[in-house]
Design an enzyme around this catalytic site. Structure first.
Site, PDB file in Angstrom:
ATOM      1  N   TYR A   1      -5.912  -0.364   4.851  1.00 39.66           N
ATOM      2  CA  TYR A   1      -5.970   0.894   3.946  1.00 39.66           C
ATOM      3  C   TYR A   1      -7.024   0.290   2.776  1.00 39.66           C
ATOM      4  O   TYR A   1      -7.057   1.247   1.946  1.00 39.66           O
ATOM      5  CB  TYR A   1      -4.500   1.362   3.242  1.00 39.66           C
ATOM      6  CG  TYR A   1      -3.817   1.989   4.330  1.00 39.66           C
ATOM      7  CD1 TYR A   1      -4.322   2.504   5.513  1.00 39.66           C
ATOM      8  CD2 TYR A   1      -2.338   1.975   4.211  1.00 39.66           C
ATOM      9  CE1 TYR A   1      -3.201   3.150   6.413  1.00 39.66           C
ATOM     10  CE2 TYR A   1      -1.499   2.713   5.119  1.00 39.66           C
ATOM     11  CZ  TYR A   1      -1.882   3.321   6.315  1.00 39.66           C
ATOM     12  OH  TYR A   1      -1.002   3.717   7.024  1.00 39.66           O
ATOM     13  N   GLY A   2      -6.753  -1.017   2.328  1.00 37.15           N
ATOM     14  CA  GLY A   2      -7.033  -1.352   0.767  1.00 37.15           C
ATOM     15  C   GLY A   2      -8.426  -1.051   0.501  1.00 37.15           C
ATOM     16  O   GLY A   2      -8.494  -0.817  -0.889  1.00 37.15           O
TER      17      GLY A   2
ATOM     18  N   CYS B   1       0.215  -7.193  -2.303  1.00 43.08           N
ATOM     19  CA  CYS B   1      -0.136  -6.683  -1.098  1.00 43.08           C
ATOM     20  C   CYS B   1       0.888  -7.197  -0.431  1.00 43.08           C
ATOM     21  O   CYS B   1       1.197  -8.518  -0.162  1.00 43.08           O
ATOM     22  CB  CYS B   1      -1.589  -6.882  -0.622  1.00 43.08           C
ATOM     23  SG  CYS B   1      -1.814  -6.621   1.152  1.00 43.08           S
ATOM     24  N   THR B   2       1.703  -6.390   0.637  1.00 44.83           N
ATOM     25  CA  THR B   2       2.758  -6.804   1.221  1.00 44.83           C
ATOM     26  C   THR B   2       2.317  -7.848   2.601  1.00 44.83           C
ATOM     27  O   THR B   2       2.998  -8.499   2.987  1.00 44.83           O
ATOM     28  CB  THR B   2       3.605  -5.901   1.894  1.00 44.83           C
ATOM     29  OG1 THR B   2       2.536  -4.852   2.799  1.00 44.83           O
ATOM     30  CG2 THR B   2       4.398  -5.183   0.789  1.00 44.83           C
ATOM     31  N   HIS B   3       0.922  -7.800   2.689  1.00 45.18           N
ATOM     32  CA  HIS B   3       0.523  -8.613   3.751  1.00 45.18           C
ATOM     33  C   HIS B   3       0.504 -10.341   3.151  1.00 45.18           C
ATOM     34  O   HIS B   3       0.614 -11.317   3.959  1.00 45.18           O
ATOM     35  CB  HIS B   3      -0.988  -8.675   3.960  1.00 45.18           C
ATOM     36  CG  HIS B   3      -1.162  -7.441   5.115  1.00 45.18           C
ATOM     37  ND1 HIS B   3      -0.807  -6.132   4.891  1.00 45.18           N
ATOM     38  CD2 HIS B   3      -1.593  -7.474   6.185  1.00 45.18           C
ATOM     39  CE1 HIS B   3      -1.260  -5.418   5.920  1.00 45.18           C
ATOM     40  NE2 HIS B   3      -1.613  -6.508   6.892  1.00 45.18           N
TER      41      HIS B   3
ATOM     42  N   CYS C   1       4.064  -0.930   1.633  1.00 50.77           N
ATOM     43  CA  CYS C   1       2.665  -1.057   1.486  1.00 50.77           C
ATOM     44  C   CYS C   1       2.294  -0.584  -0.028  1.00 50.77           C
ATOM     45  O   CYS C   1       2.659   0.696  -0.397  1.00 50.77           O
ATOM     46  CB  CYS C   1       2.047  -0.170   2.387  1.00 50.77           C
ATOM     47  SG  CYS C   1       0.159  -0.266   2.133  1.00 50.77           S
ATOM     48  N   ASN C   2       1.995  -1.572  -0.931  1.00 49.11           N
ATOM     49  CA  ASN C   2       1.382  -1.243  -2.070  1.00 49.11           C
ATOM     50  C   ASN C   2       0.383   0.034  -2.082  1.00 49.11           C
ATOM     51  O   ASN C   2       0.443   0.632  -3.139  1.00 49.11           O
ATOM     52  CB  ASN C   2       1.054  -2.351  -2.851  1.00 49.11           C
ATOM     53  CG  ASN C   2       1.996  -3.435  -3.127  1.00 49.11           C
ATOM     54  OD1 ASN C   2       2.799  -3.572  -4.117  1.00 49.11           O
ATOM     55  ND2 ASN C   2       2.208  -4.589  -2.210  1.00 49.11           N
ATOM     56  N   THR C   3      -0.612  -0.342  -1.378  1.00 49.36           N
ATOM     57  CA  THR C   3      -1.538   0.626  -1.428  1.00 49.36           C
ATOM     58  C   THR C   3      -1.236   2.193  -1.149  1.00 49.36           C
ATOM     59  O   THR C   3      -1.895   2.904  -1.785  1.00 49.36           O
ATOM     60  CB  THR C   3      -2.793   0.320  -0.274  1.00 49.36           C
ATOM     61  OG1 THR C   3      -2.975  -1.109  -0.457  1.00 49.36           O
ATOM     62  CG2 THR C   3      -4.144   1.008  -0.660  1.00 49.36           C
TER      63      THR C   3
ATOM     64  N   ASP D   1       3.850   0.368   7.366  1.00 50.05           N
ATOM     65  CA  ASP D   1       2.588  -0.281   6.302  1.00 50.05           C
ATOM     66  C   ASP D   1       1.453  -0.032   7.225  1.00 50.05           C
ATOM     67  O   ASP D   1       1.469   0.368   8.307  1.00 50.05           O
ATOM     68  CB  ASP D   1       2.674  -1.865   6.436  1.00 50.05           C
ATOM     69  CG  ASP D   1       1.782  -2.624   5.871  1.00 50.05           C
ATOM     70  OD1 ASP D   1       1.199  -2.087   4.798  1.00 50.05           O
ATOM     71  OD2 ASP D   1       1.133  -3.748   6.130  1.00 50.05           O
ATOM     72  N   SER D   2       0.133  -0.401   6.731  1.00 52.56           N
ATOM     73  CA  SER D   2      -1.169  -0.295   7.836  1.00 52.56           C
ATOM     74  C   SER D   2      -1.126  -1.108   8.711  1.00 52.56           C
ATOM     75  O   SER D   2      -1.776  -1.128   9.382  1.00 52.56           O
ATOM     76  CB  SER D   2      -2.337  -0.619   6.419  1.00 52.56           C
ATOM     77  OG  SER D   2      -2.123  -1.920   6.231  1.00 52.56           O
TER      78      SER D   2
HETATM   79  N1  DGL Z   1      -0.056  -4.271   3.071  1.00 51.29           N
HETATM   80  C1  DGL Z   1      -0.785  -3.323   2.364  1.00 51.29           C
HETATM   81  C2  DGL Z   1      -0.420  -3.281   0.774  1.00 51.29           C
HETATM   82  O1  DGL Z   1       0.567  -3.725   0.482  1.00 51.29           O
HETATM   83  C3  DGL Z   1      -2.154  -2.777   2.625  1.00 51.29           C
HETATM   84  C4  DGL Z   1      -3.043  -3.850   3.019  1.00 51.29           C
HETATM   85  C5  DGL Z   1      -4.349  -3.073   3.601  1.00 51.29           C
HETATM   86  O2  DGL Z   1      -3.995  -2.460   4.451  1.00 51.29           O
HETATM   87  O3  DGL Z   1      -5.502  -3.239   2.980  1.00 51.29           O
HETATM   88  O4  DGL Z   1      -1.282  -3.003   0.194  1.00 51.29           O
END
Ligand code: DGL
Length: 271
Positions: A38-39, A189-191, A69-71, A6-7
């Protein structure tokens, strides 16, 4: 051995579910925090990082890669699969379909990064479900970073997280079970599942928050089983290797908090 990346620390929410689903498998977890979040970055940056991390995982000999990570999934999964046809690569996407199945009011909030919501992949998903519910999309600028920073227990980091989260939750509009109200919120978003308690407090306890950790872990197990991969049934605990391209302390603290794992995080230069 499975690679997960992930990021930053967000992928730990997926890793938590993976450990429950595949407890015997060793894992390399890579937090690309030196090059994230990354977002709000250009797609090219996220794609470049995905290629770099995947090449590293491949060299390390992982048998599968989970892009937690979704992004990054939205930006790069097709390219990664084309470039590594022999490596099973599992991605994540906002759980719109499960949300449709849960919602009574047919109005669903989606919290995700700008990169995810602006992607072609997400546009296709949304289009496939548009006649089944109304989706209110909220790009949560700054939220993943505020979650990373909230590992620092200072009162100001906690206050920043709450301020950022409540700004985005308010932007969704009316939430509740009445007609025209949002009764289901997708954590895209996985966060975000890492701060589900805080989000629940802001959104309301009776509102369903839908995330993807468990389904992705299940899908990973099924995918590996179809490839003839047998699960390890060793008695010893599986090993988790924690790597990051940014601050080691943050990842280590996050793993301790969410995985109850005391593994030592190591920094690697992955430019
Ligand atoms: N955890 C990530 C996601 O699922 C990225 C969040 C990020 O890096 O902005 O999108």
């Amino acid at each position: 051995m499975i690679g997960v990346y992930d990021s930053g620390i967000g992928g730990l929410s997926v890793l938590q579910a993976l450990r429950a689903e595949l407890p015997g498998e060793d894992v390399i977890y890579l937090a690309d925090s030196g090059h994230g979040p990354y977002g709000e970055r250009e797609r090219d940056h996220v794609l470049r990082r995905a290629r770099r991390v995947t090449a590293y995982m491949f060299e390390r000999g992982v048998q599968a890669l989970v892009v937690a990570c979704n992004t990054a999934t939205a930006a790069a999964i097709e390219e990664l699969r084309n470039e590594h046809p022999d490596l099973p690569i599992i991605g994540v996407e906002p759980a719109l379909k499960p949300a449709v199945a849960l919602s009574q009011t047919r109005r669903i909030g989606v919290l995700a990064t700008r990169g995810t919501l602006n992607s072609e992949k997400f546009a296709r998903l949304l289009h496939s479900l548009q006649d089944q519910a109304q989706f209110v999309l909220q790009p949560c600028d700054g939220l993943a970073l505020a979650i990373e920073n909230s590992l620092n227990t200072s009162a100001s980091a906690q206050a920043d997280l709450l301020e950022c989260a409540s700004l985005h939750v308010r932007a969704l509009g009316p939430i509740g079970h009445g007609p025209g109200e949002i009764d289901t919120v997708v954590l895209g978003c996985t966060h975000y599942p890492l701060v589900a308690a805080q989000l629940h407090a802001l959104i309301g306890q009776g509102i369903a928050l839908v995330e993807t950790g468990a389904p992705v872990a299940r899908q990973t197990r099924i995918r590996l089983a179809t490839l003839g991969w047998r699960e390890s049934h060793t008695q010893s605990a599986a090993h988790i290797e924690l790597l990051c391209t940014g601050s080691v302390d943050g990842l280590q603290e996050a793993a301790r908090r969410w995985l109850q794992a005391d593994a030592q995080a190591r920094s690697i230069p992955l430019n």
